[in-house]
Design a protein around this motif. Structure first.
Motif, short mmCIF file in Angstrom:
data_model
loop_
_atom_site.label_atom_id
_atom_site.label_comp_id
_atom_site.label_asym_id
_atom_site.label_seq_id
_atom_site.Cartn_x
_atom_site.Cartn_y
_atom_site.Cartn_z
N VAL A 99 0.84 -1.20 0.00
CA VAL A 99 0.00 0.00 0.00
C VAL A 99 0.88 1.25 0.00
O VAL A 99 0.61 2.22 -0.73
N PHE A 100 1.93 1.23 0.80
CA PHE A 100 2.85 2.38 0.86
C PHE A 100 3.51 2.60 -0.50
O PHE A 100 3.56 3.73 -0.99
N ILE A 101 3.99 1.52 -1.11
CA ILE A 101 4.64 1.64 -2.42
C ILE A 101 3.65 2.16 -3.47
O ILE A 101 4.00 3.01 -4.30
N TYR A 102 2.42 1.68 -3.41
CA TYR A 102 1.40 2.08 -4.39
C TYR A 102 1.16 3.58 -4.35
O TYR A 102 1.13 4.24 -5.39
N PHE A 103 0.99 4.12 -3.15
CA PHE A 103 0.69 5.55 -3.05
C PHE A 103 1.95 6.42 -3.16
O PHE A 103 1.84 7.64 -3.23
N LYS A 104 3.11 5.78 -3.19
CA LYS A 104 4.36 6.50 -3.42
C LYS A 104 4.94 6.14 -4.78
O LYS A 104 6.14 6.28 -5.02
N ALA A 105 4.07 5.70 -5.69
CA ALA A 105 4.53 5.30 -7.02
C ALA A 105 5.22 6.46 -7.74
O ALA A 105 6.12 6.24 -8.57
N SER A 106 4.83 7.68 -7.43
CA SER A 106 5.44 8.85 -8.08
C SER A 106 6.95 8.89 -7.82
O SER A 106 7.73 9.25 -8.70
N LEU A 107 7.36 8.50 -6.59
CA LEU A 107 8.79 8.47 -6.27
C LEU A 107 9.52 7.43 -7.11
O LEU A 107 10.62 7.66 -7.59
N PHE A 108 8.86 6.28 -7.29
CA PHE A 108 9.47 5.20 -8.08
C PHE A 108 9.68 5.64 -9.52
O PHE A 108 10.78 5.49 -10.08
N PHE A 109 8.64 6.20 -10.16
CA PHE A 109 8.76 6.59 -11.55
C PHE A 109 9.70 7.79 -11.73
O PHE A 109 10.38 7.91 -12.75
N SER A 110 9.76 8.66 -10.73
CA SER A 110 10.72 9.77 -10.78
C SER A 110 12.16 9.23 -10.75
O SER A 110 13.03 9.73 -11.46
N TRP A 111 12.36 8.20 -9.92
CA TRP A 111 13.68 7.59 -9.84
C TRP A 111 14.02 6.88 -11.14
O TRP A 111 15.15 7.01 -11.66
N VAL A 112 13.07 6.13 -11.71
CA VAL A 112 13.30 5.43 -12.97
C VAL A 112 13.65 6.41 -14.08
O VAL A 112 14.50 6.14 -14.93
N ALA A 113 13.01 7.58 -14.06
CA ALA A 113 13.24 8.58 -15.11
C ALA A 113 14.68 9.10 -15.10
O ALA A 113 15.15 9.64 -16.11
#
Length: 325
Positions: free
Chosen positions: A180-194
């Motif tokens: 749940v935490f990762i899901y709602f912090k998905a923006s951080l993941f995609f920002s890092w991937v970018a």
């Protein structure tokens, strides 16, 4: 684009894909040796009230996939407006492509093939987000089911796996909270991937994925929950049709555990049905000894929710026309 290549893509690729997808569906059905006996038994038991219940189960199949299509609509809304019919077409072709891949990983291919070329990268990310929301709902329900069911049931049925069963039972809620935490912090993941060097050519598209609002993610999760509730209701109604004496609460507990286990065990649809049989017999053991009815119900729901949409998706691939947009 060369005209002969375009003709090949438009008029040969579609039928070839249809043939491949149709063959995959055929393999799924013919692999189930007991299926004719199941269907014959169901036919013998059908009367008017039972037929109406069966019709309701079919309608619920359409409803639960419509909720999946709404999720897809919501995620793509900032880029393209999809009708519900178009969204469901993409969902069904996604199911067709997922049939022969582990845990239906190939689903995104069938969805994005209908989209403009410059939107396909984001759409792949949106497929991941939508599926992740569904996984979280499955984990939440499965965790509750594992906590509610008697611990002794699993340890008695699987004495050699007692430690593993207890580990799964108590670790599932922890991992669910993490998801749940990762899901709602998905923006951080995609920002890092970018920021990854080899992906920087698509940086603008990946950054768009990181802009999903918590409100939108909550709506997607809500529709994932509605879809899950419909699936549980389908199983209960199908058991009513067949005559398996389990109530709605028992069905919700057992099916939630079954779907949770299926979500964490790597498998492909070609062998998934056998695994569904084994798990359903195990988790329903405290509630019923009607093994034939259980496997029959699980089989029919699997055909209705997976094979029928996959077949529709395969047929829809015949209408696909390659686009260089």
């Amino acid at each position: 684009m060369n005209k002969s290549i375009k003709i090949f893509l438009n008029y040969i690729l579609g039928p070839l894909l249809f043939a491949w997808l149709g063959f995959s569906v055929y393999q799924e059905i013919t692999a189930q040796k007991d299926l004719p006996a199941y269907l014959h038994q169901l036919y013998k038991s059908i009367d008017s009230p039972v037929f109406l219940l069966l019709l309701l189960v079919v309608l619920l199949m359409l409803l639960q996939w419509m909720f999946e299509a709404v999720k897809w609509q919501l995620l793509l809304k900032q880029h393209i407006n999809l009708s519900i019919a178009k969204a469901m077409m993409m969902v069904f072709t996604g199911i067709s492509f997922s049939i022969a891949t582990p845990n239906r990983f190939g689903e995104f291919v069938g969805r994005i093939v209908h989209l403009p070329k410059d939107l396909r990268l984001q759409a792949t990310g949106y497929t991941f987000i939508g599926n992740f929301a569904q996984l979280i709902v499955t984990c939440i329900a499965g965790s509750i089911g594992l906590l509610v069911i008697e611990s002794s049931h699993f340890t008695n049925s699987l004495p050699k796996l007692e430690v593993l069963a207890m580990f799964v039972k108590w670790s599932a809620p922890i991992f669910t909270i993490l998801f749940v935490f990762i899901y709602f912090k998905a923006s951080l993941f995609f920002s890092w991937v970018a920021q990854i060097k080899v992906l920087q050519r698509w940086q603008d598209k990946l950054v768009q994925l990181s802009a999903l609002s918590p409100f939108l993610l909550t709506k997607v999760m809500f529709y994932a929950l509605l879809r899950y509730a419909i699936i549980l209701l389908q199983y209960w109604l199908m058991f009513e049709v067949i005559g398996v004496e389990v109530d709605l609460f028992q069905t919700c507990i057992a099916i939630s555990i079954m779907l949770f286990i299926l979500s964490i065990v790597p498998t492909i649809s070609l062998v998934e049905l056998g695994l569904r049989w084994q798990i359903s017999i195990l988790v329903f053991a405290p509630f019923t000894e009607n093994v034939f009815g259980l496997t029959m119900g699980v089989t029919l729901i699997w055909i209705l929710n997976m094979i029928v949409p996959a077949g529709v998706g395969a047929i829809l691939m015949l209408t696909y026309r390659y686009s260089n947009r």
